[in-house]
Design a protein around this motif. Structure first.
Motif, PDB file in Angstrom:
ATOM      1  N   UNK A 182       2.990   9.543  -5.738  1.00  0.00           N
ATOM      2  CA  UNK A 182       3.763  10.753  -5.452  1.00  0.00           C
ATOM      3  C   UNK A 182       4.882  10.942  -6.467  1.00  0.00           C
ATOM      4  N   UNK A 183       5.487   9.835  -6.884  1.00  0.00           N
ATOM      5  CA  UNK A 183       6.557   9.921  -7.888  1.00  0.00           C
ATOM      6  C   UNK A 183       6.015  10.468  -9.206  1.00  0.00           C
ATOM      7  N   UNK A 184       4.830   9.991  -9.593  1.00  0.00           N
ATOM      8  CA  UNK A 184       4.211  10.493 -10.813  1.00  0.00           C
ATOM      9  C   UNK A 184       3.900  11.982 -10.732  1.00  0.00           C
ATOM     10  N   UNK A 185       3.397  12.417  -9.565  1.00  0.00           N
ATOM     11  CA  UNK A 185       3.107  13.843  -9.380  1.00  0.00           C
ATOM     12  C   UNK A 185       4.374  14.683  -9.482  1.00  0.00           C
ATOM     13  N   UNK A 186       5.467  14.203  -8.854  1.00  0.00           N
ATOM     14  CA  UNK A 186       6.724  14.951  -8.878  1.00  0.00           C
ATOM     15  C   UNK A 186       7.306  15.011 -10.290  1.00  0.00           C
ATOM     16  N   UNK A 187       7.233  13.893 -11.026  1.00  0.00           N
ATOM     17  CA  UNK A 187       7.736  13.890 -12.407  1.00  0.00           C
ATOM     18  C   UNK A 187       6.925  14.836 -13.287  1.00  0.00           C
ATOM     19  N   UNK A 198       3.741   5.772  -2.915  1.00  0.00           N
ATOM     20  CA  UNK A 198       4.998   6.340  -3.409  1.00  0.00           C
ATOM     21  C   UNK A 198       4.978   6.468  -4.930  1.00  0.00           C
ATOM     22  N   UNK A 199       4.393   5.487  -5.616  1.00  0.00           N
ATOM     23  CA  UNK A 199       4.298   5.550  -7.082  1.00  0.00           C
ATOM     24  C   UNK A 199       3.447   6.748  -7.511  1.00  0.00           C
ATOM     25  N   UNK A 214       0.839  -1.201   0.000  1.00  0.00           N
ATOM     26  CA  UNK A 214       0.000   0.000   0.000  1.00  0.00           C
ATOM     27  C   UNK A 214       0.872   1.249   0.000  1.00  0.00           C
ATOM     28  N   UNK A 215       1.955   1.234   0.784  1.00  0.00           N
ATOM     29  CA  UNK A 215       2.870   2.379   0.828  1.00  0.00           C
ATOM     30  C   UNK A 215       3.601   2.552  -0.511  1.00  0.00           C
TER      31      UNK A 215
END
Length: 337
Positions: A21-26, A18-19, A13-14
């Motif tokens: 959040x990673x997409x948002x940051x990219x 993280x995936x 779930x974590x």
């Protein structure tokens, strides 16, 4: 094994979070990069224009206004020249101010991009750590399975173990039904509803309307059907067992609310959804539970990921439907198409 399977569910779930959040940051970094490229092009154009203005001023000399005033030329021509020089001066000042502003914006974008890259690096470090933890928990679970595999095989041949598992589930469902029954009843219809007006959507979405329209919660091979004999004989399947790849999404068959999401002996990571009218659906042996108790779910919404928790040797989903605590054959409720 209970602790490791719970940990695997939590870590997955974590990792999903993280995936995201990673997409948002990219995406933010791409937006910043595009804005920086446009700004850099604008700065280049401004620098070229500013250079042309400086070159023109240089060709005119250090005191063009004084020479013009003392030239003795036609006053009208002198006035036009003075107006032109004023325009050049204002354009130069304007370009300089825009260039200064864009350079400040460029510095701000570079700072934001650096922060976005730092966030990505932090997310990646966290992802690597969680992956390592996940591999460790999988190893722990495999070791636990290896130690108890013979015991599990022997237990599955014993009718008593299956009956105890079913008894635990029945006790759990009885407690859940009592909790649901103790909740405040829905308020009586309002006057406008009594006069024939259409009631709110949630009051007309009775679970019975889905009979013959439901889809299986996961795509896979139907390995065991309701009522078929369990291994070892003496008891039968109270639901369906659908063989599917580990990690495959498990979907809610109908709207409802999660009333149980935890590990239960014999069923592993188990989720139970209350659909109202004393109907419930059960999803067992999951690797990951994505929903928690109290969360409302929509039809087709992802609830969990397929696994083999609870001691299963093969991955798949154990699926039950119950009415007033009693299991019934889900096949009669499925869409035949």
């Amino acid at each position: 094994m209970r602790a490791s399977e719970r940990a695997i569910s939590d870590i997955n779930r974590e990792l999903a979070d993280l995936a995201r959040r990673n997409g948002d940051a990219e995406n933010e970094l791409r937006v910043l990069g595009s804005a920086a490229a446009q700004l850099e092009a604008a700065i280049d154009e401004q620098q070229i224009a500013f250079g042309k203005l400086l070159a023109q001023r240089y060709r005119q000399g250090h005191a063009p206004l004084l020479r013009l005033l003392l030239s003795g030329e036609d006053p009208n021509r002198v006035a036009r020249q003075l107006h032109y020089y004023g325009y050049i001066a204002r354009a130069q000042a304007g370009l300089l101010e825009e260039l200064r502003s864009n350079l400040e914006r460029q510095q701000d974008l570079e700072s934001k991009a650096a922060q976005a890259r730092a966030d990505l690096a932090k997310i990646e470090r966290s992802r690597v750590t969680h992956k390592q933890q996940l591999e460790k928990e999988h190893l722990t679970r495999r070791q636990a399975l290896a130690l108890i595999s013979k015991e599990v095989d022997a237990q599955r041949r014993e009718i008593g173990d299956l009956q105890r598992d079913e008894a635990r589930l029945a006790e759990l469902l009885e407690r859940i039904e009592k909790i649901i029954a103790s909740r405040p009843k829905a308020p009586p219809p309002r006057r406008d509803q009594e006069r024939g007006q259409r009631p709110p959507r949630h009051e007309i979405d009775a679970f019975g309307q889905f009979k013959g329209k439901l889809n299986l919660p996961v795509q896979g091979e139907l390995a065991h059907r309701f009522g078929s004999p369990r291994p070892g004989g003496g008891t039968v399947w109270k639901g369906l067992f659908i063989q599917a790849d580990s990690g495959q999404g498990v979907q809610a068959i109908a709207p409802g609310r999660v009333v149980f999401a935890d590990w239960l002996r014999g069923f592993g990571n188990l989720m139970i959804v209350d659909h109202g009218e004393n109907y419930m659906s059960l999803y067992g042996n999951n690797e990951t539970l994505y929903k928690q108790v109290g969360e409302a779910v929509a039809r087709g919404e992802r609830l969990a990921a397929v696994g083999n928790s609870g001691g299963n040797t093969s991955s798949g989903l154990y699926f039950e439907m119950r009415h007033r605590g009693k299991p019934f054959d889900p096949m009669g409720w499925l869409n035949s198409k």
